[in-house]
Scaffold this motif. Sequence first.
Motif, PDB file in Angstrom:
ATOM      1  N   ARG A  90      23.233  86.182  62.011  1.00 59.68           N
ATOM      2  CA  ARG A  90      23.036  84.736  61.873  1.00 59.68           C
ATOM      3  C   ARG A  90      23.372  84.059  63.203  1.00 59.68           C
ATOM      4  O   ARG A  90      24.061  84.650  64.035  1.00 59.68           O
ATOM      5  N   PRO A  91      22.958  82.807  63.415  1.00 57.43           N
ATOM      6  CA  PRO A  91      23.279  82.134  64.674  1.00 57.43           C
ATOM      7  C   PRO A  91      24.783  82.001  64.950  1.00 57.43           C
ATOM      8  O   PRO A  91      25.222  82.234  66.066  1.00 57.43           O
ATOM      9  N   SER A  92      25.570  81.640  63.951  1.00 58.74           N
ATOM     10  CA  SER A  92      27.003  81.517  64.174  1.00 58.74           C
ATOM     11  C   SER A  92      27.640  82.900  64.284  1.00 58.74           C
ATOM     12  O   SER A  92      27.396  83.777  63.441  1.00 58.74           O
ATOM     13  N   CYS A  93      28.473  83.064  65.287  1.00 61.12           N
ATOM     14  CA  CYS A  93      29.184  84.338  65.457  1.00 61.12           C
ATOM     15  C   CYS A  93      30.176  84.595  64.332  1.00 61.12           C
ATOM     16  O   CYS A  93      30.648  85.722  64.168  1.00 61.12           O
ATOM     17  N   PHE A  94      30.477  83.582  63.543  1.00 61.48           N
ATOM     18  CA  PHE A  94      31.452  83.725  62.463  1.00 61.48           C
ATOM     19  C   PHE A  94      30.820  84.108  61.135  1.00 61.48           C
ATOM     20  O   PHE A  94      31.459  84.740  60.298  1.00 61.48           O
ATOM     21  N   THR A  95      29.576  83.729  60.907  1.00 56.98           N
ATOM     22  CA  THR A  95      28.924  83.961  59.621  1.00 56.98           C
ATOM     23  C   THR A  95      28.596  85.435  59.438  1.00 56.98           C
ATOM     24  O   THR A  95      27.888  86.029  60.248  1.00 56.98           O
ATOM     25  N   CYS A 126      29.899  77.077  68.480  1.00 53.93           N
ATOM     26  CA  CYS A 126      30.802  75.988  68.884  1.00 53.93           C
ATOM     27  C   CYS A 126      31.165  75.113  67.689  1.00 53.93           C
ATOM     28  O   CYS A 126      32.329  74.769  67.486  1.00 53.93           O
ATOM     29  N   ARG A 127      30.180  74.768  66.890  1.00 54.68           N
ATOM     30  CA  ARG A 127      30.424  73.919  65.729  1.00 54.68           C
ATOM     31  C   ARG A 127      31.281  74.641  64.680  1.00 54.68           C
ATOM     32  O   ARG A 127      32.194  74.055  64.110  1.00 54.68           O
ATOM     33  N   ALA A 128      30.989  75.908  64.445  1.00 53.29           N
ATOM     34  CA  ALA A 128      31.752  76.671  63.453  1.00 53.29           C
ATOM     35  C   ALA A 128      33.191  76.894  63.910  1.00 53.29           C
ATOM     36  O   ALA A 128      34.113  76.856  63.093  1.00 53.29           O
ATOM     37  N   ALA A 130      35.131  74.974  65.635  1.00 52.25           N
ATOM     38  CA  ALA A 130      35.901  73.772  65.333  1.00 52.25           C
ATOM     39  C   ALA A 130      36.202  73.683  63.840  1.00 52.25           C
ATOM     40  O   ALA A 130      37.328  73.372  63.440  1.00 52.25           O
ATOM     41  N   ASP A 131      35.212  73.971  63.005  1.00 51.43           N
ATOM     42  CA  ASP A 131      35.405  73.924  61.554  1.00 51.43           C
ATOM     43  C   ASP A 131      36.444  74.929  61.079  1.00 51.43           C
ATOM     44  O   ASP A 131      37.113  74.706  60.069  1.00 51.43           O
ATOM     45  N   LEU A 132      36.572  76.038  61.784  1.00 47.13           N
ATOM     46  CA  LEU A 132      37.525  77.087  61.404  1.00 47.13           C
ATOM     47  C   LEU A 132      38.894  76.921  62.054  1.00 47.13           C
ATOM     48  O   LEU A 132      39.764  77.773  61.905  1.00 47.13           O
ATOM     49  N   GLY A 133      39.074  75.831  62.784  1.00 49.08           N
ATOM     50  CA  GLY A 133      40.381  75.535  63.354  1.00 49.08           C
ATOM     51  C   GLY A 133      40.634  76.106  64.740  1.00 49.08           C
ATOM     52  O   GLY A 133      41.751  76.029  65.249  1.00 49.08           O
ATOM     53  N   PHE A 134      39.616  76.656  65.367  1.00 47.97           N
ATOM     54  CA  PHE A 134      39.771  77.155  66.732  1.00 47.97           C
ATOM     55  C   PHE A 134      39.477  76.028  67.715  1.00 47.97           C
ATOM     56  O   PHE A 134      38.595  75.206  67.480  1.00 47.97           O
TER      57      PHE A 134
END
Length: 179
Positions: A90-95, A126-128, A130-134
């Motif tokens: 997925r685009p987000s490295c976190f998903t 970048c957006r994720a 911030a949402d995850l507290g980093f």
Amino acid sequence: MPLSNAPRALLVIDMQVGLFNGPDKPYQREQVLDHVNQLIRRARQNSAPIFAMRHTGPAESPLAVGSPFWQLLPTLEVDEQQDCVLDKARPSCFTGTDLAERLHQAGASELVIVGMKTQYCVDATCRAAADLGFTALLVEDAHTCMDTPHLGARKIIDHHNATLSGAFVTLARTADVRF
């Protein structure tokens, strides 16, 4: 200088053969690669964790696992024995990855973000983050993309630097980033 006393990690996004050397070349690609490698060396010299993400496509795609285009660039100074290389779909490295958990295990709460492509995976990560507290620092001269039919790469990069700055990231230039 770090944004706080929290440890920083370097996050290198999708610096892969198929994206970097494909028919549409990324904007200022050699300069961006040089900047990313400078940051890898700087992170390593300061014992900061290095994470490299590799985008993975479906089995029949050019970015299928194991394909030549899926590989990290041979000139990228990531060491797969020493650094953490993770695959994402997925685009987000976190998903769909355990990146957040690995960052927490490494004691990193700040990310230095570099790589490709600006309007997709760099933006989503970048957006994720911030949402995850980093806390995220986007290296404004170490991410890139290709021209599109509607907008040139330089304008895409400038737009994302401006849009992400403040709300999601702090911007810095390669020369100013410390670990």
